[in-house]
Write an enzyme that holds these catalytic residues in place. Structure first.
Site, PDB file in Angstrom:
ATOM      1  N   ARG A  16       5.295  -2.230  17.431  1.00  0.00           N
ATOM      2  CA  ARG A  16       6.099  -2.058  16.222  1.00  0.00           C
ATOM      3  C   ARG A  16       6.768  -3.392  15.932  1.00  0.00           C
ATOM      4  O   ARG A  16       7.584  -3.871  16.714  1.00  0.00           O
ATOM      5  CB  ARG A  16       7.159  -0.975  16.437  1.00  0.00           C
ATOM      6  N   GLU A  58      -4.897   7.419   7.195  1.00  0.00           N
ATOM      7  CA  GLU A  58      -3.996   8.567   7.182  1.00  0.00           C
ATOM      8  C   GLU A  58      -4.626   9.653   6.327  1.00  0.00           C
ATOM      9  O   GLU A  58      -5.143   9.378   5.235  1.00  0.00           O
ATOM     10  CB  GLU A  58      -2.631   8.172   6.626  1.00  0.00           C
ATOM     11  N   PHE A  66      -7.091   2.310   5.620  1.00  0.00           N
ATOM     12  CA  PHE A  66      -6.412   1.057   5.279  1.00  0.00           C
ATOM     13  C   PHE A  66      -6.628  -0.075   6.280  1.00  0.00           C
ATOM     14  O   PHE A  66      -6.090  -1.162   6.086  1.00  0.00           O
ATOM     15  CB  PHE A  66      -4.919   1.273   5.054  1.00  0.00           C
ATOM     16  N   GLU A  86       0.850  -1.193   0.000  1.00  0.00           N
ATOM     17  CA  GLU A  86       0.000   0.000   0.000  1.00  0.00           C
ATOM     18  C   GLU A  86       0.882   1.239   0.000  1.00  0.00           C
ATOM     19  O   GLU A  86       2.014   1.198   0.485  1.00  0.00           O
ATOM     20  CB  GLU A  86      -0.905   0.018   1.230  1.00  0.00           C
ATOM     21  N   LYS A 143       2.614   4.543   1.168  1.00  0.00           N
ATOM     22  CA  LYS A 143       2.939   5.157   2.457  1.00  0.00           C
ATOM     23  C   LYS A 143       2.761   6.659   2.305  1.00  0.00           C
ATOM     24  O   LYS A 143       3.496   7.310   1.570  1.00  0.00           O
ATOM     25  CB  LYS A 143       4.364   4.832   2.896  1.00  0.00           C
ATOM     26  N   ARG A 159      -2.774  10.465  16.039  1.00  0.00           N
ATOM     27  CA  ARG A 159      -1.857   9.400  16.437  1.00  0.00           C
ATOM     28  C   ARG A 159      -1.584   9.439  17.929  1.00  0.00           C
ATOM     29  O   ARG A 159      -1.364   8.413  18.563  1.00  0.00           O
ATOM     30  CB  ARG A 159      -0.555   9.531  15.650  1.00  0.00           C
TER      31      ARG A 159
END
Length: 551
Positions: free
Chosen positions: A405, A295, A334, A244, A246, A266
């Site tokens: 992460r 986003e 997304f 996808e 960024k 965020r």
């Protein structure tokens, strides 16, 4: 629990460095706490007051705290600042000042954990023209009833920097140990509830209560994060992956239930009022109750605009209608975390994508699924040609792991290494910049502590230095000659040519040729790079780095 007992626990933790010993101390405290005390203790021990999902803020800056401490100690605010500069720590300075005050001046009411929390909640709720005065009086009352040791930790909690080295991971392990539960179960509950205090309360009730967790609309969860990687490694490890674009924008989490909708940044701040146009776009895209991840980018003449253009809208509190006309925002969705009462984070990514496409009509980010390296590289070049940062590669079988992460999401960008680091100090500039900060001390994080890593002094325009000064001038904790220490609140994205080992900084590393890239005020202090991440980058660098696709 009396607040003095909490303070003694903090003092004990502050005096040790071993993580296992910290976990053991915390785990012994938890079972004896009431259901009301338990969430408060857990948040306080991490230097937090409110649940992570809450946008509630205490609204007390260093200057208000200094003024209150000076009044209670019977000295001028300037004397408080002098003591802080001498000790290098706000908490220790206030402890010292309270120890010197006249014990007959104030009537002591014993503080307990719940009362302190209620007082802080009351402070946070103060609004209007007289709010600062009311907050000042409330802080005076708390400090006036505090013993010196309590004052040390009260002050730090008010600034939300406890400085005892207790990170979220240690508290998770302590909860698991205290109530004989699997640590993975505790971690999963935290991902869904985004409040370790509530997780602890449920853990006390048993494993079943901890398993029965669901994402709730208008209680935002942390956003899943990506790390650096390569196209070749992702395909070798996983076969077909989803690629996808960024985007160079700001992450958002959109919550909708019925006709009611909110949007969170965020940092999980409520930005609904600043983005009414984006809210309307997404409301028109679905009739379902949803929590979606995406986003938002700024667009002009069909091309994405720089990241700072988006932030100007996120920061906007006034003249929003005028801003809508000057900066057009477009959401790109997304992922989906919640749909019509069902929590979806444990489903594989490809299944979440199918549900997203079925529930949301517009603004879904384009996606290419392939196990062919050339196909993915072509998507990467298309993203760059369209003005985006690069691409994201996502493992099709992966769950959504809030706040984590990991290697399930990989970002591919042109070869510019950057880090997001906290600004913890500065030096005053020289010449025409003497009234501004000229260089900045930056830190990474490890187990709840901020560790100095580098200084940065290049890459700033005069306009940017003025903006940074305006953002940091009220966060000054102490000064010493040209040096200034800040209450950590601002994140810089910094470019560098190399990571080097260094005895100069506490982190044990330093950045070669650091250069300011931009302010990341879409990120909080908990979002900055970890010391483990720095070590991994150093390791990758030492073995020659990885593949980077160039435009």
């Amino acid at each position: 629990m009396l607040f003095i007992d909490f303070s003694r626990c903090c003092e004990k933790l502050e005096g040790i460095s071993g993580r296992l010993e910290m976990i053991d101390i915390i785990s012994r405290e938890l079972p004896g706490l009431t259901d009301e005390e338990l969430p408060i203790f857990v948040r306080f021990i991490m230097g937090r007051i409110f649940p992570d999902w809450s946008s509630q803020k205490l609204g007390i800056g260093p200057n208000l705290l200094y003024e209150a401490a000076g009044y209670v100690a019977g000295v001028k605010k300037e004397n408080v600042i002098t003591t802080i500069n001498k000790t290098g720590d706000v908490g220790q300075a206030i402890e010292e000042l309270l120890a010197e005050k006249s014990q007959t001046t104030f009537f002591h009411e014993q503080l307990d954990l719940v009362r302190v929390y209620r007082e802080l909640t009351s402070i946070a709720s103060q609004e209007g023209k007289k709010s600062q005065r009311e907050k000042l009086l409330a802080v005076r009352r708390l400090l006036g009833n505090a013993h010196p040791l309590e004052g040390r930790y009260l002050a730090r909690i008010m600034l939300e920097e406890l400085r005892i080295g207790v990170g979220e991971g240690s508290v998770r392990e302590a909860i698991a140990k205290a109530f004989s539960l699997d640590s993975g179960l505790v971690e999963h509950a935290m991902q869904a509830l985004n409040d370790l205090g509530e997780v602890a309360r449920r853990a006390k009730a048993g494993a079943d209560a901890l398993k029965d967790v669901h994402i709730t609309p208008f209680h935002p969860v942390r956003m899943m994060l990506a790390q650096q990687g390569t196209i070749a490694d992702m395909i070798a490890d996983h076969g077909a992956v989803a690629a996808e674009f960024k985007y160079d924008g700001s992450r958002f989490q959109f919550h909708k239930k019925g006709n009611w909708a909110r949007m969170y940044s965020r940092r999980l701040e409520d930005v609904t009022g600043a983005l009414p146009d984006v809210i309307q776009q997404l409301l028109a895209s679905t009739e379902h109750d949803v929590i979606i991840d995406g986003e938002v980018i700024a667009v002009k003449d069909g091309r994405p605009m720089p990241f700072q253009s988006v932030l100007r809208r996120f920061r906007r509190k006034h003249d929003v209608a005028e801003a809508q006309e000057s900066i057009q925002l477009v959401p790109n969705v997304f992922d989906i975390l919640y749909l019509d009462g069902a929590t979806l984070i444990d489903l594989p990514f490809d299944e979440r994508r199918r549900r997203l496409v079925s529930a949301v009509r517009f603004y879904i980010a384009p996606q290419v699924v392939s196990d062919n390296k050339e196909t993915i590289e072509m998507t990467y070049r298309e993203a760059l040609d369209a003005g985006h940062e690069g691409i994201m590669l996502k493992v099709l079988s992966s769950p959504y792991t809030p706040g984590m992460r990991g290697k399930n999401w990989i970002k591919i960008k042109p070869a510019v290494d950057t880090l997001d680091l906290a600004v913890i100090g500065a030096e005053w500039g020289e010449g025409k910049r003497a009234h501004l900060f000229g260089s900045f001390l930056l830190a990474c994080q490890k187990d709840g502590k901020l560790l100095p890593l580098s200084r940065v002094a290049t890459g700033f325009s005069d306009e940017q230095l003025t903006e940074v000064y305006d953002l940091l001038k009220d966060a000054i904790l102490s000064t010493s000659k040209k040096e200034v220490a800040f209450e950590p609140s601002l994140v810089f994205e910094v470019g560098y040519s190399e990571i080097q080992t260094s005895p100069t900084y506490e982190a044990g590393f330093a950045l070669r040729f650091p250069r300011f890239i931009r302010i990341r005020d879409d990120k909080g202090i908990t979002d900055i790079e970890t010391l483990d991440g720095i070590r991994e980058r150093y390791r990758q660098q030492a073995k020659g780095g990885g593949e980077t696709v160039q435009k």
